[in-house]
Scaffold this motif. Structure first.
Motif, PDB file in Angstrom:
ATOM      1  N   MET A   1      41.303  91.405  24.654  1.00 21.33           N
ATOM      2  CA  MET A   1      42.316  90.648  23.813  1.00 21.33           C
ATOM      3  C   MET A   1      42.307  91.956  22.826  1.00 21.33           C
ATOM      4  O   MET A   1      41.478  91.930  21.949  1.00 21.33           O
ATOM      5  CB  MET A   1      42.056  89.390  23.388  1.00 21.33           C
ATOM      6  CG  MET A   1      43.319  88.916  22.661  1.00 21.33           C
ATOM      7  SD  MET A   1      42.995  87.417  21.902  1.00 21.33           S
ATOM      8  CE  MET A   1      42.709  86.491  23.194  1.00 21.33           C
ATOM      9  N   LEU A   2      43.803  92.284  22.535  1.00 13.78           N
ATOM     10  CA  LEU A   2      43.954  93.063  21.466  1.00 13.78           C
ATOM     11  C   LEU A   2      44.532  92.061  20.132  1.00 13.78           C
ATOM     12  O   LEU A   2      45.266  91.030  20.519  1.00 13.78           O
ATOM     13  CB  LEU A   2      45.310  94.053  21.820  1.00 13.78           C
ATOM     14  CG  LEU A   2      45.981  94.821  20.515  1.00 13.78           C
ATOM     15  CD1 LEU A   2      44.631  95.563  19.910  1.00 13.78           C
ATOM     16  CD2 LEU A   2      47.120  95.547  20.943  1.00 13.78           C
ATOM     17  N   VAL A   3      43.745  92.170  18.896  1.00 14.82           N
ATOM     18  CA  VAL A   3      44.158  91.140  17.860  1.00 14.82           C
ATOM     19  C   VAL A   3      44.808  92.070  16.885  1.00 14.82           C
ATOM     20  O   VAL A   3      44.167  93.183  16.375  1.00 14.82           O
ATOM     21  CB  VAL A   3      42.827  90.642  17.416  1.00 14.82           C
ATOM     22  CG1 VAL A   3      43.279  89.739  16.423  1.00 14.82           C
ATOM     23  CG2 VAL A   3      42.297  89.902  18.643  1.00 14.82           C
ATOM     24  N   LEU A   4      45.912  91.655  16.416  1.00 16.64           N
ATOM     25  CA  LEU A   4      46.760  92.185  15.495  1.00 16.64           C
ATOM     26  C   LEU A   4      46.954  91.658  14.339  1.00 16.64           C
ATOM     27  O   LEU A   4      47.386  90.297  14.431  1.00 16.64           O
ATOM     28  CB  LEU A   4      47.746  92.863  15.908  1.00 16.64           C
ATOM     29  CG  LEU A   4      47.971  94.104  17.156  1.00 16.64           C
ATOM     30  CD1 LEU A   4      49.274  94.150  17.703  1.00 16.64           C
ATOM     31  CD2 LEU A   4      47.077  95.311  16.700  1.00 16.64           C
ATOM     32  N   SER A   5      47.240  91.930  13.213  1.00 11.23           N
ATOM     33  CA  SER A   5      47.523  91.056  11.650  1.00 11.23           C
ATOM     34  C   SER A   5      48.996  91.650  11.678  1.00 11.23           C
ATOM     35  O   SER A   5      49.315  93.083  11.527  1.00 11.23           O
ATOM     36  CB  SER A   5      46.696  91.341  10.799  1.00 11.23           C
ATOM     37  OG  SER A   5      45.492  91.087  10.967  1.00 11.23           O
ATOM     38  N   ARG A   6      49.941  90.903  11.285  1.00  9.22           N
ATOM     39  CA  ARG A   6      51.377  91.499  11.029  1.00  9.22           C
ATOM     40  C   ARG A   6      51.524  90.279  10.023  1.00  9.22           C
ATOM     41  O   ARG A   6      51.088  89.115   9.528  1.00  9.22           O
ATOM     42  CB  ARG A   6      52.289  91.052  12.324  1.00  9.22           C
ATOM     43  CG  ARG A   6      52.024  91.529  13.512  1.00  9.22           C
ATOM     44  CD  ARG A   6      52.266  93.050  13.537  1.00  9.22           C
ATOM     45  NE  ARG A   6      51.584  94.171  12.682  1.00  9.22           N
ATOM     46  CZ  ARG A   6      52.071  94.910  12.103  1.00  9.22           C
ATOM     47  NH1 ARG A   6      53.093  95.665  12.147  1.00  9.22           N
ATOM     48  NH2 ARG A   6      51.275  95.701  11.417  1.00  9.22           N
ATOM     49  N   LYS A   7      52.517  90.877   9.011  1.00 10.47           N
ATOM     50  CA  LYS A   7      53.309  90.345   7.964  1.00 10.47           C
ATOM     51  C   LYS A   7      54.570  89.701   8.336  1.00 10.47           C
ATOM     52  O   LYS A   7      55.145  90.205   9.300  1.00 10.47           O
ATOM     53  CB  LYS A   7      53.307  90.957   6.688  1.00 10.47           C
ATOM     54  CG  LYS A   7      51.718  91.312   6.080  1.00 10.47           C
ATOM     55  CD  LYS A   7      51.981  92.188   4.732  1.00 10.47           C
ATOM     56  CE  LYS A   7      50.411  92.564   4.327  1.00 10.47           C
ATOM     57  NZ  LYS A   7      50.777  93.511   3.240  1.00 10.47           N
ATOM     58  N   GLY A   9      58.350  89.655   8.854  1.00 13.36           N
ATOM     59  CA  GLY A   9      59.202  90.971   9.283  1.00 13.36           C
ATOM     60  C   GLY A   9      58.691  91.847   9.773  1.00 13.36           C
ATOM     61  O   GLY A   9      59.205  92.663  10.079  1.00 13.36           O
ATOM     62  N   GLU A  10      57.342  91.799  10.091  1.00 14.91           N
ATOM     63  CA  GLU A  10      56.652  93.105  10.863  1.00 14.91           C
ATOM     64  C   GLU A  10      56.861  92.541  12.354  1.00 14.91           C
ATOM     65  O   GLU A  10      56.799  91.421  12.649  1.00 14.91           O
ATOM     66  CB  GLU A  10      55.196  92.981  10.574  1.00 14.91           C
ATOM     67  CG  GLU A  10      55.377  93.723   9.137  1.00 14.91           C
ATOM     68  CD  GLU A  10      53.837  94.087   8.420  1.00 14.91           C
ATOM     69  OE1 GLU A  10      53.632  94.717   7.742  1.00 14.91           O
ATOM     70  OE2 GLU A  10      52.959  93.424   9.095  1.00 14.91           O
ATOM     71  N   SER A  11      56.780  93.706  13.420  1.00 16.74           N
ATOM     72  CA  SER A  11      56.738  93.552  14.643  1.00 16.74           C
ATOM     73  C   SER A  11      55.770  94.143  15.450  1.00 16.74           C
ATOM     74  O   SER A  11      54.916  95.147  14.821  1.00 16.74           O
ATOM     75  CB  SER A  11      58.118  93.944  15.156  1.00 16.74           C
ATOM     76  OG  SER A  11      59.171  93.446  14.543  1.00 16.74           O
ATOM     77  N   ILE A  12      55.465  93.730  16.694  1.00 17.38           N
ATOM     78  CA  ILE A  12      55.035  94.882  17.659  1.00 17.38           C
ATOM     79  C   ILE A  12      55.716  95.006  18.790  1.00 17.38           C
ATOM     80  O   ILE A  12      56.672  94.138  19.194  1.00 17.38           O
ATOM     81  CB  ILE A  12      53.542  94.074  18.224  1.00 17.38           C
ATOM     82  CG1 ILE A  12      53.708  92.725  18.916  1.00 17.38           C
ATOM     83  CG2 ILE A  12      52.523  93.589  16.979  1.00 17.38           C
ATOM     84  CD1 ILE A  12      52.540  91.912  19.695  1.00 17.38           C
ATOM     85  N   ILE A  13      55.350  95.919  19.442  1.00 20.79           N
ATOM     86  CA  ILE A  13      56.333  96.369  20.572  1.00 20.79           C
ATOM     87  C   ILE A  13      55.343  96.434  21.828  1.00 20.79           C
ATOM     88  O   ILE A  13      54.075  96.998  21.725  1.00 20.79           O
ATOM     89  CB  ILE A  13      56.776  97.884  20.307  1.00 20.79           C
ATOM     90  CG1 ILE A  13      57.647  97.942  19.300  1.00 20.79           C
ATOM     91  CG2 ILE A  13      57.659  98.376  21.679  1.00 20.79           C
ATOM     92  CD1 ILE A  13      58.944  96.998  19.138  1.00 20.79           C
ATOM     93  N   ILE A  14      55.908  95.832  23.001  1.00 24.32           N
ATOM     94  CA  ILE A  14      55.097  95.609  24.027  1.00 24.32           C
ATOM     95  C   ILE A  14      55.775  96.516  25.242  1.00 24.32           C
ATOM     96  O   ILE A  14      57.034  96.363  25.528  1.00 24.32           O
ATOM     97  CB  ILE A  14      54.795  94.329  24.780  1.00 24.32           C
ATOM     98  CG1 ILE A  14      54.207  93.509  23.504  1.00 24.32           C
ATOM     99  CG2 ILE A  14      54.097  94.223  25.961  1.00 24.32           C
ATOM    100  CD1 ILE A  14      54.346  92.089  23.802  1.00 24.32           C
ATOM    101  N   GLY A  15      55.254  97.707  25.699  1.00 28.06           N
ATOM    102  CA  GLY A  15      55.921  98.461  26.738  1.00 28.06           C
ATOM    103  C   GLY A  15      57.114  99.260  25.955  1.00 28.06           C
ATOM    104  O   GLY A  15      56.908  99.476  24.792  1.00 28.06           O
TER     105      GLY A  15
END
Length: 83
Positions: A1-7, A9-15
């Protein structure tokens, strides 16, 4: 599992075409927004699990023998043809 921290307004992109954005964090709850193509099905996990369990239960009630399973397969094949 990938674990990310975001605030907020922040995003992650999948594909190449799915964006998950943190919209709000309040009282231990994170509100997210998801931008994805319409052909991508998105479910809350608890809803997905409930539906999957209900489907399994229904199939087990319908299918009592190998002949029942063959009949169900034919019915589903016809349903898919008519979509």
């Amino acid at each position: 599992m990938l674990v990310l921290s975001r605030k907020i307004g922040e995003s992650i992109i999948i594909g190449d075409n799915i964006e998950v954005k943190v919209l709000k964090i309040e009282s231990g709850t994170v509100k997210i927004g998801i931008i994805a193509p319409t052909n991508v099905k998105i479910y809350r996990q608890e809803i997905y699990q409930t539906v999957a369990e209900q489907n399994k239960k229904t199939i087990s009630e319908i299918v009592n023998s190998p002949d029942d399973l063959k009949h169900l397969k034919e019915v589903l094949k016809n349903v898919n043809k008519n979509r």
